[in-house]
Design an enzyme around this catalytic site. Structure first.
Site, PDB file in Angstrom:
ATOM      1  N   GLU A   1      -3.359   7.350  -4.191  1.00  0.00           N
ATOM      2  CA  GLU A   1      -3.306   6.129  -3.389  1.00  0.00           C
ATOM      3  C   GLU A   1      -3.183   4.928  -4.320  1.00  0.00           C
ATOM      4  OE1 GLU A   1      -5.939   4.904   0.345  1.00  0.00           O
ATOM      5  OE2 GLU A   1      -6.885   4.280  -1.512  1.00  0.00           O
TER       6      GLU A   1
ATOM      7  N   TYR B   1       0.857  -1.198   0.000  1.00  0.00           N
ATOM      8  CA  TYR B   1       0.000   0.000   0.000  1.00  0.00           C
ATOM      9  C   TYR B   1       0.887   1.240   0.000  1.00  0.00           C
ATOM     10  CZ  TYR B   1      -3.062   3.715   1.657  1.00  0.00           C
ATOM     11  OH  TYR B   1      -3.741   4.890   1.763  1.00  0.00           O
TER      12      TYR B   1
END
Ligand code: GDP
Ligand code: MN
Length: 383
Positions: free
Chosen positions: A189, A101
């Protein structure tokens, strides 16, 4: 402005970030044709601006034309958390050795950029943050200093990724930071960021929010074109107004965002229900006022209109003249209550007095005006 995944990937690619090849489609047979061109296996991905598409059944692997057809048929039109799928992104499938992530966003309190990196990717990051906060490596970046390769390397090491992913991740994160800053994003993101078995690192998902205030210095027309607004917001946006549609029946026009917010509160306080937030800004001239009235007039739920103006640089008499002219141009369906105060308020009220009727009322204070607007809405059969 939030981008769809495929647009986010386009945005990433323009900064040299690795993404998988793919095609965006709106029809089942176009999805099949895209699969044929890309070569199997492919991933059929619902394009909706909401997370957790995978869990909801909106992301499916397909190994043949028939599988693409079946998945496309199932996913198009699917409702994912209130978002109906109208587009699919057909992407060449990747082999995955590890899922990570990564994100950059603004930490307003720290007045710095905030980078998050975790070896626990692919899953819901809020869950990771809650259960195992130590699994997320955080970095604050001074916007003047930027993100150097050295700092980025230390950050990646701290996050504990597979050493095979280090070089590729450093390279990707430096580019992602550039995309975030030079690209004028509020958020970028990547979840998951993947390491492939042959050692490449690339973005398998993309969530990007662009800063609308920077639109003038970018070519964002294609992103703009797919934005969905409700009809009222579309009309307001086309007229350059700051507008947010709400569910009540009292239409609101105010000058200044702070005053508009207070107006919503006061209407709520006296038991009413605002139909919208509308800030007409500093220059409350006839054109702006007419535009604002047109937008509110086009909302079928509106039963009364509350115009709340505080004269500052724009004087009360100018505002009053603007309102009178605007009323001459737009046939308004609902009664209007106005509260005018501040610079030259008395002159302004004098001008409005000539127009007063049971459909156009002036009140000296915000609370009184709100009360009258709410009563009129109720009398006109509002809720
Ligand atoms: P989200 O659920 O909306 O976040 O959608 P993602 O694009 O992140 O996909 C969800 C999950 O599907 C990923 O975490 C992967 O595990 C899986 N996935 C997506 N694309 C691929 C792919 O190309 N190959 C493989 N093997 N899995 C994929
Ligand atoms: Mn994802």
């Amino acid at each position: 402005m939030d981008l769809f995944e495929y647009q986010g990937k386009q945005f990433f690619a323009s900064f040299g970030i690795g993404v998988s090849p793919g095609e965006v489609v709106t029809e089942v047979e176009d999805a099949v044709a895209a699969g044929e061109r890309l070569g199997y296996p492919v991933v059929v991905k619902a394009q909706v601006q909401v997370g957790g598409r995978g869990k909801a059944g909106g992301i499916k692997l397909a190994g043949s034309a028939d599988e693409v057809r079946a998945h496309a048929l199932a996913i198009l039109g699917m409702d994912i958390k209130g978002h109906v799928v109208e587009r699919l992104w057909i992407e060449k499938a990747s082999d995955i050795a590890a899922e990570y992530y990564a994100s950059f966003t603004l930490d307003r309190a720290a007045k710095q950029h905030l980078g998050l990196l975790s070896a626990r990717g692919g899953v819901d990051i809020e869950g990771v943050a809650a259960e195992e906060p130590g699994a997320i490596a955080r970095i604050h970046i001074d916007p003047v200093e930027g993100l150097t390769d050295e700092r980025c390397r230390a950050w990646v090491t701290e996050a504990g990724l597979d050493p095979a992913a280090t070089e590729g991740t450093v390279d990707l994160l430096v580019k992602l930071y550039r995309a975030y800053t030079e690209g004028d994003a509020d958020l970028v993101e990547v979840n998951p960021l993947i390491l492939t078995p042959d050692g490449r690192v690339h973005a398998l998902d993309a969530k990007v929010t662009l800063d609308d205030n920077a639109a003038y210095r970018h070519e964002w027309a294609e992103y703009e074109a797919t934005q969905r607004r409700d009809d009222r917001e579309q009309a307001a946006h086309a007229r350059g107004l700051q507008y947010v549609g709400l569910d009540g029946d009292v239409g609101i026009i105010a000058n200044g965002a702070g005053l508009a917010m207070s107006t919503l509160d006061v209407v709520n306080q006296v038991g009413g229900d605002p139909a919208n937030f509308l800030d007409i800004g500093g220059g409350a001239n006839a054109d702006v006022m007419a535009s604002a009235l047109e937008v509110i007039n086009g909302d079928p739920k509106v039963r009364s209109i509350f115009i709340n103006i505080f004269g500052g640089i724009t004087r009360g008499d100018e505002v009053a003249n603007g309102i009178v002219q605007a009323l001459g141009r737009v046939a308004i369906a609902s009664p209007i209550v106005i509260r005018l105060d501040g610079t030259n308020a008395e002159q302004g009220r004098e001008i409005l007095r000539s127009q007063e009727s049971d459909r156009f009322l002036s009140r000296p204070t915000m609370v009184e005006a709100a009360r009258t607007a709410v009563e009129l809405a109720a009398a006109a059969g509002g809720r």
